[in-house]
Structure formats: C-alpha cells, structure tokens
Scaffold this active site. Sequence first.
Site, PDB file in Angstrom:
ATOM      1  N   GLY A   9       0.816  -1.215   0.000  1.00  0.00           N
ATOM      2  CA  GLY A   9       0.000   0.000   0.000  1.00  0.00           C
ATOM      3  C   GLY A   9       0.847   1.261   0.000  1.00  0.00           C
ATOM      4  O   GLY A   9       2.082   1.198  -0.007  1.00  0.00           O
ATOM      5  N   TYR A 138     -15.554   4.085   7.286  1.00  0.00           N
ATOM      6  CA  TYR A 138     -14.102   4.115   7.491  1.00  0.00           C
ATOM      7  C   TYR A 138     -13.776   4.759   8.840  1.00  0.00           C
ATOM      8  O   TYR A 138     -12.983   4.234   9.630  1.00  0.00           O
ATOM      9  CB  TYR A 138     -13.458   4.901   6.345  1.00  0.00           C
ATOM     10  CG  TYR A 138     -11.969   5.095   6.466  1.00  0.00           C
ATOM     11  CD1 TYR A 138     -11.092   4.026   6.326  1.00  0.00           C
ATOM     12  CD2 TYR A 138     -11.437   6.362   6.682  1.00  0.00           C
ATOM     13  CE1 TYR A 138      -9.725   4.219   6.412  1.00  0.00           C
ATOM     14  CE2 TYR A 138     -10.069   6.565   6.768  1.00  0.00           C
ATOM     15  CZ  TYR A 138      -9.222   5.493   6.634  1.00  0.00           C
ATOM     16  OH  TYR A 138      -7.862   5.678   6.723  1.00  0.00           O
ATOM     17  N   LYS A 142     -12.020   3.228  12.276  1.00  0.00           N
ATOM     18  CA  LYS A 142     -10.811   3.801  12.886  1.00  0.00           C
ATOM     19  C   LYS A 142     -11.053   4.144  14.355  1.00  0.00           C
ATOM     20  O   LYS A 142     -10.181   3.940  15.197  1.00  0.00           O
ATOM     21  CB  LYS A 142     -10.333   5.019  12.093  1.00  0.00           C
ATOM     22  CG  LYS A 142      -9.744   4.681  10.729  1.00  0.00           C
ATOM     23  CD  LYS A 142      -8.458   3.868  10.845  1.00  0.00           C
ATOM     24  CE  LYS A 142      -7.794   3.610   9.511  1.00  0.00           C
ATOM     25  NZ  LYS A 142      -6.620   2.727   9.609  1.00  0.00           N
TER      26      LYS A 142
HETATM   27  N1  SER Z   1      -6.208   9.609   3.406  1.00  0.00           N
HETATM   28  C1  SER Z   1      -7.210   8.724   3.900  1.00  0.00           C
HETATM   29  C2  SER Z   1      -8.400   8.694   3.001  1.00  0.00           C
HETATM   30  O1  SER Z   1      -8.564   9.615   2.252  1.00  0.00           O
HETATM   31  C3  SER Z   1      -7.653   9.167   5.248  1.00  0.00           C
HETATM   32  O2  SER Z   1      -7.151   8.358   6.228  1.00  0.00           O
HETATM   33  O3  SER Z   1      -9.169   7.793   3.081  1.00  0.00           O
END
Ligand code: SER
Length: 315
Positions: A9, A138, A142
């Site tokens: 990644g 997301y 987190k």
């Molecule tokens: N840069 C990431 C995103 O845009 C944020 O953690 O998903």
Amino acid sequence: MILITGAQGQIGIDLADFLVERHGKGHVLVTDLRTPENLRPDRLYDVLDVTYMESVEKIIEAHNVHTIYHLAGILSATGEKHPELAWNVNVNGVRNILEAARRYKCRVFWPSSIAVFGPTTPKVNTPQETVTEPGTMYGATKVTGELLCKFHATHHDVDVRSVRFPGIISHAAPPGGGTTDWAVDMFVQAVKTGEYTCFVTEDTRLPMMYMPDAVKSVLDLMDAEQANITVRTSYNLTAFSFSAGELAAAIQKHIPEFTCSYEPDFRQDIADTWPASINDSRARADWDWAPEYDLDAMVTDMLYHVREKVSRSEF
Ligand code: SER
C-alpha cells in the site's frame, strides 16, 4: 523479525525501504494479499490476509516476529462503497493483530486517521481529545480500532502506538480509494497532461503530510520512550493544510500552463466532515514530533519525482 502488513500500500512501500535500511537485510518481512511482481533481494515476502487469525499467528510464530507495522486497511472512499469489507479488514484485522501481539508479546504500530472526526468535531485546530463521531464507515472502523488499541495497551500491556494520519502525499505508490487522493492525482496529471479535474471543490481544505514526514513520524513514535507515550488511542498529527485551489496554485508556480477544474463527487461529502487543520501539540510534546516539509518544499520534491516517473512511463 519485523512484520509489515499491507506492505504494497501507499505507506507500506515507503516504510519498508526505511525499515530495511535501518535494520538490515533479512530482518523485515513484507506481507500483503499478493506478493509483488518484482521481488527485492533485501527483504522477505509472504502472503497474509489479516482477517484470518490463524494466518496471523502462524506467520508471527514462524518468523519470531517482535514488532508489527499493521498497515493493511481499506481507505475511506472504498469503505463507503463496501462498508462490510471495510469493517472486516479494518476492525477484525486490527483486533487479530492486537490479540496476536498480546499472545506473542509484539510491539505494534497502527495508523488511524483524521477520519475519526466528523461533522460535530471542531473543524479548525482540532484538539487531541474531542468529539469522535465520524460520518463514514471508514471513520467508524478507525474509532473502533483506536479503542481496541487503548484496551490492549491498558488491559494487556501491549505496546501499541498510533497516529491519526492526515492525507498523505507520495510518489512511490499511489494511494487507492481515499478521499485525499486528489492531492496526489493533481501532481501526476499536471505533469502528464497539464490539466486535472479535481473531485473536491477549490476551497476544500484538508490537513496533509508528505510521505518522508509520515515515515519519520512512525519511526520517531516507535523509538520514543514508553513512559513518554501518554496517548494510547492515537496521536493527532499534521504537517500543513491546503485547499485544492492552493495546491493547484503551488503547482502552477512550477508549471504555469497547468489548469485545474473542479467536479465534486461523493468524496466531497466525506471531505466536508473532516477537519481543516489539526492540533498535534501532544505528539510534539510527548515524542518531539516536527515535520520537515512545508507546502513549497513538498511541491518541489514531488514534481521532481513525478517527472522522473512519468519520463520512465511509470505513472
Ligand atoms: N487519506 C485517507 C483517506 O482519504 C484518510 O485516512 O481515506
């Protein structure tokens, strides 16, 4: 052995290079769902799906792993499209890693994100301790991951450390499926075609960081004395903030003919819920965090590297 998950990644590619340089050949095991086409002789490769506890334990045991950089994860835009996948990879993944770290006494680094914040969070100079009610799956994964980290640190003495990364700009590996991807895409298109259609509005302002600083933050945090680590959820972190229009203007200083237009899509709604700037004073106080790149230095360096890659047809 040092284990990196999600090593193909955006962060993993760069972090692996630094860890190999620091710890030497044969001490870094890079894993992902697939092994890359071009294997490098200075590191070990394996395949790992972090959602399977058995596989995680097997690899840790087989290689005598003592430190895990757990980077496997689904980013925000992909997470909105595939919420179940995001939950499975991000939450079950970090839970497996933390549980294995407890059993095998490993240290852990895990990246959280500015996505833990949401529409009810103060948007400017967002404090370390504040409302974390994200609007995205997301973000929910987190926040959950941060709480799991804190639980394992306080209840099981796992030395897990974390930062809430802002958008990260890099040239070695492109980001995939993030809301802040425009900040990378703009460079590539400016060099390749001289024009870019940005998927957030001109005045969308987000906290950002250049990859060398992101890597430095990981190494500095993991090097810090344990007694200095006062945050066991995740540290706020930033380097600078800019709007899409300001980045376009900074690129135009180098490529005057570059033009940028704006056509916001669903990622605008995500960006609108995230902070415009971050207060990272705790990271600065606890482990001397200080970024090296400002906006202009980042733009100059990015353009140099993106031009090189475009000339070799790698972008
Ligand atoms: N840069 C990431 C995103 O845009 C944020 O953690 O998903």
